[in-house]
Scaffold this active site. Structure first.
Site, PDB file in Angstrom:
ATOM      1  N   GLN A 104       0.802  -1.221   0.000  1.00  0.00           N
ATOM      2  CA  GLN A 104       0.000   0.000   0.000  1.00  0.00           C
ATOM      3  C   GLN A 104       0.839   1.277   0.000  1.00  0.00           C
ATOM      4  O   GLN A 104       0.344   2.337  -0.346  1.00  0.00           O
ATOM      5  CB  GLN A 104      -0.952  -0.017   1.194  1.00  0.00           C
ATOM      6  N   HIS A 130      -2.173  -4.498 -12.586  1.00  0.00           N
ATOM      7  CA  HIS A 130      -1.704  -4.295 -13.964  1.00  0.00           C
ATOM      8  C   HIS A 130      -2.581  -4.980 -15.007  1.00  0.00           C
ATOM      9  O   HIS A 130      -2.682  -4.517 -16.133  1.00  0.00           O
ATOM     10  CB  HIS A 130      -0.270  -4.824 -14.122  1.00  0.00           C
ATOM     11  N   ARG A 157       3.915  -0.192  12.895  1.00  0.00           N
ATOM     12  CA  ARG A 157       3.592  -1.497  12.308  1.00  0.00           C
ATOM     13  C   ARG A 157       3.691  -1.374  10.790  1.00  0.00           C
ATOM     14  O   ARG A 157       2.972  -0.591  10.175  1.00  0.00           O
ATOM     15  CB  ARG A 157       2.183  -1.934  12.714  1.00  0.00           C
ATOM     16  N   HIS A 178       1.168  -9.288   4.483  1.00  0.00           N
ATOM     17  CA  HIS A 178      -0.008  -8.411   4.365  1.00  0.00           C
ATOM     18  C   HIS A 178      -0.461  -8.437   2.897  1.00  0.00           C
ATOM     19  O   HIS A 178      -0.440  -7.421   2.210  1.00  0.00           O
ATOM     20  CB  HIS A 178       0.334  -6.999   4.846  1.00  0.00           C
ATOM     21  N   GLU A 208      -5.278 -10.250   8.597  1.00  0.00           N
ATOM     22  CA  GLU A 208      -6.668 -10.455   8.152  1.00  0.00           C
ATOM     23  C   GLU A 208      -6.846 -11.583   7.144  1.00  0.00           C
ATOM     24  O   GLU A 208      -7.270 -11.347   6.003  1.00  0.00           O
ATOM     25  CB  GLU A 208      -7.232  -9.154   7.545  1.00  0.00           C
ATOM     26  N   ASN A 242      -7.802  -6.106  14.123  1.00  0.00           N
ATOM     27  CA  ASN A 242      -8.118  -4.937  13.307  1.00  0.00           C
ATOM     28  C   ASN A 242      -9.612  -4.685  13.466  1.00  0.00           C
ATOM     29  O   ASN A 242     -10.432  -5.553  13.166  1.00  0.00           O
ATOM     30  CB  ASN A 242      -7.828  -5.190  11.824  1.00  0.00           C
ATOM     31  N   TYR A 262     -12.748  -1.787  12.786  1.00  0.00           N
ATOM     32  CA  TYR A 262     -13.144  -0.519  12.176  1.00  0.00           C
ATOM     33  C   TYR A 262     -14.598  -0.153  12.447  1.00  0.00           C
ATOM     34  O   TYR A 262     -14.901   0.977  12.756  1.00  0.00           O
ATOM     35  CB  TYR A 262     -12.952  -0.581  10.653  1.00  0.00           C
ATOM     36  N   GLU A 289      -5.034  -2.333  14.012  1.00  0.00           N
ATOM     37  CA  GLU A 289      -5.555  -1.310  13.097  1.00  0.00           C
ATOM     38  C   GLU A 289      -6.870  -0.777  13.631  1.00  0.00           C
ATOM     39  O   GLU A 289      -7.708  -1.545  14.127  1.00  0.00           O
ATOM     40  CB  GLU A 289      -5.852  -1.880  11.692  1.00  0.00           C
TER      41      GLU A 289
HETATM   42  C1  NOJ Z   1      -7.552  -3.599   6.809  1.00  0.00           C
HETATM   43  C2  NOJ Z   1      -6.343  -3.910   5.990  1.00  0.00           C
HETATM   44  O1  NOJ Z   1      -5.420  -4.612   6.769  1.00  0.00           O
HETATM   45  C3  NOJ Z   1      -5.698  -2.673   5.384  1.00  0.00           C
HETATM   46  O2  NOJ Z   1      -4.753  -3.097   4.462  1.00  0.00           O
HETATM   47  C4  NOJ Z   1      -6.756  -1.780   4.774  1.00  0.00           C
HETATM   48  O3  NOJ Z   1      -6.211  -0.705   4.099  1.00  0.00           O
HETATM   49  C5  NOJ Z   1      -7.678  -1.323   5.878  1.00  0.00           C
HETATM   50  N1  NOJ Z   1      -8.347  -2.473   6.416  1.00  0.00           N
HETATM   51  C6  NOJ Z   1      -8.736  -0.308   5.447  1.00  0.00           C
HETATM   52  O4  NOJ Z   1      -9.601  -0.906   4.556  1.00  0.00           O
END
Ligand code: NOJ
Length: 486
Positions: A36, A56, A93, A138, A183, A325, A327, A395
């Site tokens: 990323q 690509h 991280r 990752h 994940e 992680n 969110y 995260e």
């Molecule tokens: C979890 C993922 O580990 C990460 O790579 C991603 O950018 C974020 N979620 C946000 O979507």
């Protein structure tokens, strides 16, 4: 609100900071991932990753972008360290790119320039008092291994273990916190990334996700034993990062309550149960359901492979910490009546629908809402599920583009409060990493969605980083926690 200072003595080892409670040695950090941010996709010996290939050669990225340059962190590690320092975090991280250090995928050929890059990053972090937490995988495995079936290939257990050994050998003298996988739910379940869109194929929708889970749990366990047996003198910690969005039953009917529990077992339990419970195996509920449905669908045996007794012994208890992680939150309801159980797919196995409460503040990405109590509930669930195993929040973050990102500030305020509440209610949380340090390549969303504490201008070749309001807020927050001001 949680009674602030009254419980000081109960938290003998904690600092009690107004409404926030954090253990004295609590770690604050920020997170990124190799694909990323790094760019330099084909430089200095790096080979093509499966994500280079997707970007690509397919149409799957919203803005048709790729990771060729991204944040150019491969050339700008000093700038990344500068912003980490500015934030005042204890830890960073980041992940290692497998094709950057093992371009052919196998450990017979190590790329010296890849090793040099991560050595430089680690050394500079340590020189700045920032400890690394390194994710070994990752999502960006070498495309050559994708051609061999990616995570559906059981040989990946060995290939991954060999790769992890190379990482321990080269970096383990200085890296003391490792996460094997990030994940797995994402890259195993959605479909096996790197493949063409599944188009309803039973192989990809109903079989591959379970082959992938079976392979990677064994790969994780193997890497753990290598670390503990061959690198015991490095005295570090190794864990795995799982995704745990929170979910509540949509109604208080038994059907929805049962469906919510099923959802958690299919999403989280399938990975957490083998490693973090004494069973050392997939959750009973998942095993029985997939076996029954497989039978109904005329498969000769369950689409979910079984672990052998040997596997179970090898897998159980193989993590010093659990990375979470987290969110967002959703509301789950039962979908059993709406699906065709004769059509095999992991989604039909789960048989749930999810929705949200429209009053929840939305971010700029469709799946992410600002629901701070969801983090509290998720942490209490984990506490119970794992018998209070140490947890790192690896995260947590919000999607918003504005430089004055008040939505993200609000999100962090609320989520850090929930984190503190969970700690004060006994959750064993060791660390918290914000996602992300920088705007970056958001997988299928390309550069259209931004998670950075720092804005990155992707149209400027020098990729300048600019602090958002949230970066300033978090910096003050960390500073206040450290200096006991809250
Ligand atoms: C979890 C993922 O580990 C990460 O790579 C991603 O950018 C974020 N979620 C946000 O979507």
């Amino acid at each position: 609100m949680w009674a602030k200072i009254i419980f000081v003595s109960i938290f003998g080892i904690s600092q009690v900071l107004g409404a926030y409670v954090f253990p004295k040695d609590f770690i604050f950090g920020a997170a990124t991932a190799s694909f990323q941010i790094e760019g330099a996709w084909n430089e200095s010996g790096k080979s093509e990753s499966c994500w280079d290939h997707i970007a690509h050669y397919t149409n799957e990225i919203d803005d048709h972008s790729n990771g060729d340059v991204a944040c150019d962190s491969y050339h700008k590690l000093d700038e990344d360290i500068k912003v980490l320092k500015e934030l005042g975090v204890d830890s960073y991280r980041f992940s290692i790119s497998w094709p950057r250090i093992l371009p052919e995928g196998f450990s017979n050929k190590v790329n010296p320039d890849g090793i040099r890059y991560y050595n430089e990053l680690i050394d500079k972090l340590l020189a700045n008092d920032i400890t690394p937490l390194v994710t070994i995988y990752h999502w960006d495995h070498p495309q050559s291994l994708q051609l061999l079936g990616g995570w559906t290939n059981p040989r990946m257990v060995e290939y991954f273990a060999d790769y992890a050994r190379v990482a321990f050998e080269h970096f383990g003298d200085r890296v003391k916190q490792w996460a094997t996988f990030n994940e797995p739910q994402q890259f195993c379940r959605e479909k096996i990334w790197g493949e063409a869109p599944s188009l309803g194929s039973v192989a990809l929708d109903a079989v591959a996700p379970y082959l992938c889970a079976h392979t990677l749990i064994r790969a994780h366990a193997k890497a753990y034993h290598i670390y503990k047996n061959e690198f015991a003198n490095q005295k570090g910690k190794l864990g795995i990062v799982l995704n745990l969005p929170w979910t509540e039953p949509l109604t208080n009917t038994t059907k929805d309550i049962v469906a919510t529990n099923r959802d958690l077992e299919f999403q989280f339990g399938i990975y957490a149960h083998p490693i973090f419970t004494k069973d050392g195996d997939f959750p009973k509920l998942v095993k029985e359901r997939v076996a029954n449905l497989s039978k109904l669908q005329s498969f000769k045996k369950s689409r979910l492979p079984e672990f052998t007794e040997e596997d179970v012994k090898e897998i159980r208890g193989t993590a010093d910490f659990l990375g979470i992680n987290h969110y967002s939150t959703s509301l789950t309801s039962d979908a059993s009546d709406e699906i065709d159980l004769f059509t095999p797919s992991i989604n039909n196995d789960r048989a749930v629908k999810s929705t949200i409460d429209p009053s929840w503040p939305a971010s700029e990405i469709f799946w992410l809402y600002d629901v701070p109590w969801g983090l509290y509930k998720a942490l209490m669930y984990v506490k119970n599920y794992t018998n209070n195993h140490p947890v790192y929040i690896t995260e947590n973050g919000f999607c918003e583009e504005a430089i004055d990102d008040q939505g993200r500030v609000h999100y962090y305020q609320g989520y850090l409060q929930s984190l503190s509440d969970a700690i004060s209610d006994g959750a064993n949380i060791v660390a918290y990493y914000a996602w992300s340090l920088l705007d970056n390549f958001e997988w299928h969303r390309g550069y259209t969605k931004r998670f950075g504490l720092y804005h990155v201008n992707f149209t400027d070749p020098s990729r300048p980083r600019t602090a958002r309001s949230s970066a300033k807020w978090l910096k003050n927050f960390i500073h206040d926690v450290k200096s006991n001001n809250l």
